[in-house]
Design a protein around this motif. Structure first.
Motif, PDB file in Angstrom:
ATOM      1  N   SER A 285       0.825  -1.204   0.000  1.00  0.00           N
ATOM      2  CA  SER A 285       0.000   0.000   0.000  1.00  0.00           C
ATOM      3  C   SER A 285       0.863   1.260   0.000  1.00  0.00           C
ATOM      4  O   SER A 285       0.535   2.248  -0.660  1.00  0.00           O
ATOM      5  CB  SER A 285      -0.920   0.002   1.223  1.00  0.00           C
ATOM      6  OG  SER A 285      -1.830  -1.069   1.180  1.00  0.00           O
ATOM      7  N   ALA A 286       1.968   1.207   0.721  1.00  0.00           N
ATOM      8  CA  ALA A 286       2.860   2.362   0.759  1.00  0.00           C
ATOM      9  C   ALA A 286       3.435   2.650  -0.620  1.00  0.00           C
ATOM     10  O   ALA A 286       3.558   3.809  -1.031  1.00  0.00           O
ATOM     11  CB  ALA A 286       3.991   2.127   1.758  1.00  0.00           C
ATOM     12  N   GLN A 287       3.768   1.590  -1.345  1.00  0.00           N
ATOM     13  CA  GLN A 287       4.282   1.765  -2.698  1.00  0.00           C
ATOM     14  C   GLN A 287       3.220   2.399  -3.600  1.00  0.00           C
ATOM     15  O   GLN A 287       3.515   3.305  -4.391  1.00  0.00           O
ATOM     16  CB  GLN A 287       4.713   0.410  -3.275  1.00  0.00           C
ATOM     17  CG  GLN A 287       5.212   0.450  -4.714  1.00  0.00           C
ATOM     18  CD  GLN A 287       6.542   1.170  -4.843  1.00  0.00           C
ATOM     19  OE1 GLN A 287       7.152   1.528  -3.847  1.00  0.00           O
ATOM     20  NE2 GLN A 287       6.962   1.403  -6.080  1.00  0.00           N
ATOM     21  N   ALA A 288       1.970   1.967  -3.456  1.00  0.00           N
ATOM     22  CA  ALA A 288       0.890   2.516  -4.263  1.00  0.00           C
ATOM     23  C   ALA A 288       0.679   3.994  -3.955  1.00  0.00           C
ATOM     24  O   ALA A 288       0.517   4.829  -4.856  1.00  0.00           O
ATOM     25  CB  ALA A 288      -0.396   1.726  -4.021  1.00  0.00           C
ATOM     26  N   VAL A 289       0.682   4.330  -2.667  1.00  0.00           N
ATOM     27  CA  VAL A 289       0.493   5.722  -2.263  1.00  0.00           C
ATOM     28  C   VAL A 289       1.651   6.578  -2.770  1.00  0.00           C
ATOM     29  O   VAL A 289       1.453   7.697  -3.253  1.00  0.00           O
ATOM     30  CB  VAL A 289       0.365   5.822  -0.729  1.00  0.00           C
ATOM     31  CG1 VAL A 289       0.454   7.277  -0.270  1.00  0.00           C
ATOM     32  CG2 VAL A 289      -0.947   5.204  -0.272  1.00  0.00           C
ATOM     33  N   ARG A 290       2.841   6.052  -2.695  1.00  0.00           N
ATOM     34  CA  ARG A 290       4.012   6.791  -3.165  1.00  0.00           C
ATOM     35  C   ARG A 290       3.910   7.098  -4.661  1.00  0.00           C
ATOM     36  O   ARG A 290       4.417   8.123  -5.122  1.00  0.00           O
ATOM     37  CB  ARG A 290       5.274   5.992  -2.860  1.00  0.00           C
ATOM     38  CG  ARG A 290       6.563   6.748  -3.106  1.00  0.00           C
ATOM     39  CD  ARG A 290       7.737   5.997  -2.523  1.00  0.00           C
ATOM     40  NE  ARG A 290       8.995   6.614  -2.860  1.00  0.00           N
ATOM     41  CZ  ARG A 290       9.502   7.700  -2.265  1.00  0.00           C
ATOM     42  NH1 ARG A 290       8.826   8.269  -1.297  1.00  0.00           N
ATOM     43  NH2 ARG A 290      10.660   8.203  -2.633  1.00  0.00           N
ATOM     44  N   GLN A 291       3.246   6.250  -5.372  1.00  0.00           N
ATOM     45  CA  GLN A 291       3.055   6.453  -6.813  1.00  0.00           C
ATOM     46  C   GLN A 291       1.812   7.282  -7.120  1.00  0.00           C
ATOM     47  O   GLN A 291       1.483   7.505  -8.292  1.00  0.00           O
ATOM     48  CB  GLN A 291       2.964   5.094  -7.512  1.00  0.00           C
ATOM     49  CG  GLN A 291       4.264   4.308  -7.457  1.00  0.00           C
ATOM     50  CD  GLN A 291       4.117   2.893  -7.994  1.00  0.00           C
ATOM     51  OE1 GLN A 291       2.997   2.430  -8.261  1.00  0.00           O
ATOM     52  NE2 GLN A 291       5.235   2.190  -8.157  1.00  0.00           N
ATOM     53  N   GLY A 292       1.142   7.733  -6.060  1.00  0.00           N
ATOM     54  CA  GLY A 292      -0.018   8.596  -6.247  1.00  0.00           C
ATOM     55  C   GLY A 292      -1.307   7.867  -6.535  1.00  0.00           C
ATOM     56  O   GLY A 292      -2.310   8.491  -6.915  1.00  0.00           O
ATOM     57  N   ARG A 293      -1.318   6.552  -6.332  1.00  0.00           N
ATOM     58  CA  ARG A 293      -2.522   5.788  -6.637  1.00  0.00           C
ATOM     59  C   ARG A 293      -3.525   5.841  -5.480  1.00  0.00           C
ATOM     60  O   ARG A 293      -3.163   6.065  -4.329  1.00  0.00           O
ATOM     61  CB  ARG A 293      -2.151   4.339  -6.942  1.00  0.00           C
ATOM     62  CG  ARG A 293      -1.445   4.177  -8.291  1.00  0.00           C
ATOM     63  CD  ARG A 293      -1.247   2.716  -8.623  1.00  0.00           C
ATOM     64  NE  ARG A 293      -0.082   2.159  -7.914  1.00  0.00           N
ATOM     65  CZ  ARG A 293       0.120   0.861  -7.726  1.00  0.00           C
ATOM     66  NH1 ARG A 293      -0.797  -0.014  -8.128  1.00  0.00           N
ATOM     67  NH2 ARG A 293       1.205   0.436  -7.117  1.00  0.00           N
TER      68      ARG A 293
END
Length: 337
Positions: A285-293
């Protein structure tokens, strides 16, 4: 050559800004301190201007914390300030030229009774000597050039207003006439047996919303009391979540050989977000948020959250209708890649 092997810092350095230093000067001094201490190039900003004649809490944002400087500008503030009665200046402080005088010094009881009239939502005319933009120019530049400055009144909120405590800054201020001593040895201006006393000056504490000008508040209080007045002392004791007990002097911060290291004085980025709940993320989830998703299926109540991976802030996210959207992302070390 300076050693810049230390990584850039991210967080808040809460300064106790001295009188005579501008907020921009304080930022410049912190930049130089970081450079001389061997830290990598770091973005630096402040969280709320303090006039050179004012002192007190000045939050300095470092690195990714600069993304929160706007929130700090919008936060409530608390000030101690002294109104000297009898003269109004063009700057509304002791730096300006006297433009009006009054021989009336208000009774202390009248001051006490007037404070409620300036509590709550009020309309306030900003000082001509302010940083407000007028046709693309700062109002204080126009005023210094001798031009007429026309500003519009604004609505601000005074959450509380009362006599200041604190050693050496008694709310009773300087009094004229004989004094009545209570059991504590201090004048008791409200005693039924005390003679009428009037004040040359009074020190107050105000908890105010963003956009409030203390100099204007002092002017208006004096006018409402049938006098004239200007600010002779102004100290910010709280800015957002930061209080004067947390503030340090720049001299102390610069004495790396005599005190704590600079990075030990830095408060974490999330210290400026004490009113926002944390949202724990897993690595995916952190990776997704970091990508703006957008994250879906969020069970949390609607509102703003600080999304974190472990102890590391990832982003400010807004949750609404079960989905979390990124409001502001942070590029901090050790975030999921």
């Amino acid at each position: 050559m300076k050693d810049t092997s230390k990584p850039a810092l991210h967080g808040w350095l809460v300064l106790d800004k001295p009188r005579g230093m501008g907020s921009t000067q304080a930022v410049g001094k912190v930049k130089r301190l970081l450079r001389e201490s061997g830290y990598a190039k770091t973005k630096v900003g402040h969280g709320g201007t303090l006039d050179p004649l004012a002192e007190g809490v000045l939050p300095i944002a470092l690195g990714e914390a600069t993304k929160l400087a706007g929130r700090m500008l919008d936060s409530d503030k608390i000030y101690d300030f002294t109104i000297a009665f009898g003269e109004e200046t063009d700057t509304l402080d002791s730096e300006g030229e006297v433009i009006a005088r009054s021989d009336r010094f208000p009774p202390l009881a009248a001051i006490a009774g007037m404070l409620d009239h300036f509590t709550g939502e009020i309309e306030q005319l900003p000082p001509a000597y302010s940083a407000i933009l007028v046709d693309g120019k700062r109002a204080y530049d126009l005023a210094r050039a001798g031009e007429e400055v026309k500003l519009q009144p604004r609505r601000v909120t005074i959450h509380s207003l009362g006599f200041a405590g604190g050693a050496g800054r008694s709310g009773e201020g300087r009094m004229l006439g004989s004094s009545f001593q209570n059991q504590g040895g201090r004048p008791d201006p409200f005693s039924a047996t005390a003679p009428l006393k009037v004040a040359e000056a009074v020190t107050l504490t105000a908890h105010v919303s963003k956009g409030t000008y203390i100099r204007s508040l002092a002017r208006d209080i004096a006018l409402a009391l049938g006098s004239r007045g200007h600010v002779t002392y102004l100290r910010r004791t709280k800015a957002g979540p930061f209080r004067e007990q947390q503030a340090i002097s720049l001299d102390f911060a610069g004495e790396s050989d005599k005190g704590p290291r600079l990075d030990d004085l830095i408060l974490p980025l999330e210290a400026g977000l004490d009113d926002i709940s944390a949202l724990s993320l897993d690595r995916t989830s952190a990776q997704a948020v970091r990508q703006g998703r957008v994250l879906s299926g969020m069970p949390q109540l609607p509102g703003l959250y600080l999304a974190k991976l472990g102890d590391v802030p990832v982003a400010l996210v807004e949750i609404e209708g079960g989905t979390a959207k990124v409001v502001r992302g942070f590029n901090l070390p050790d975030v999921a890649e």
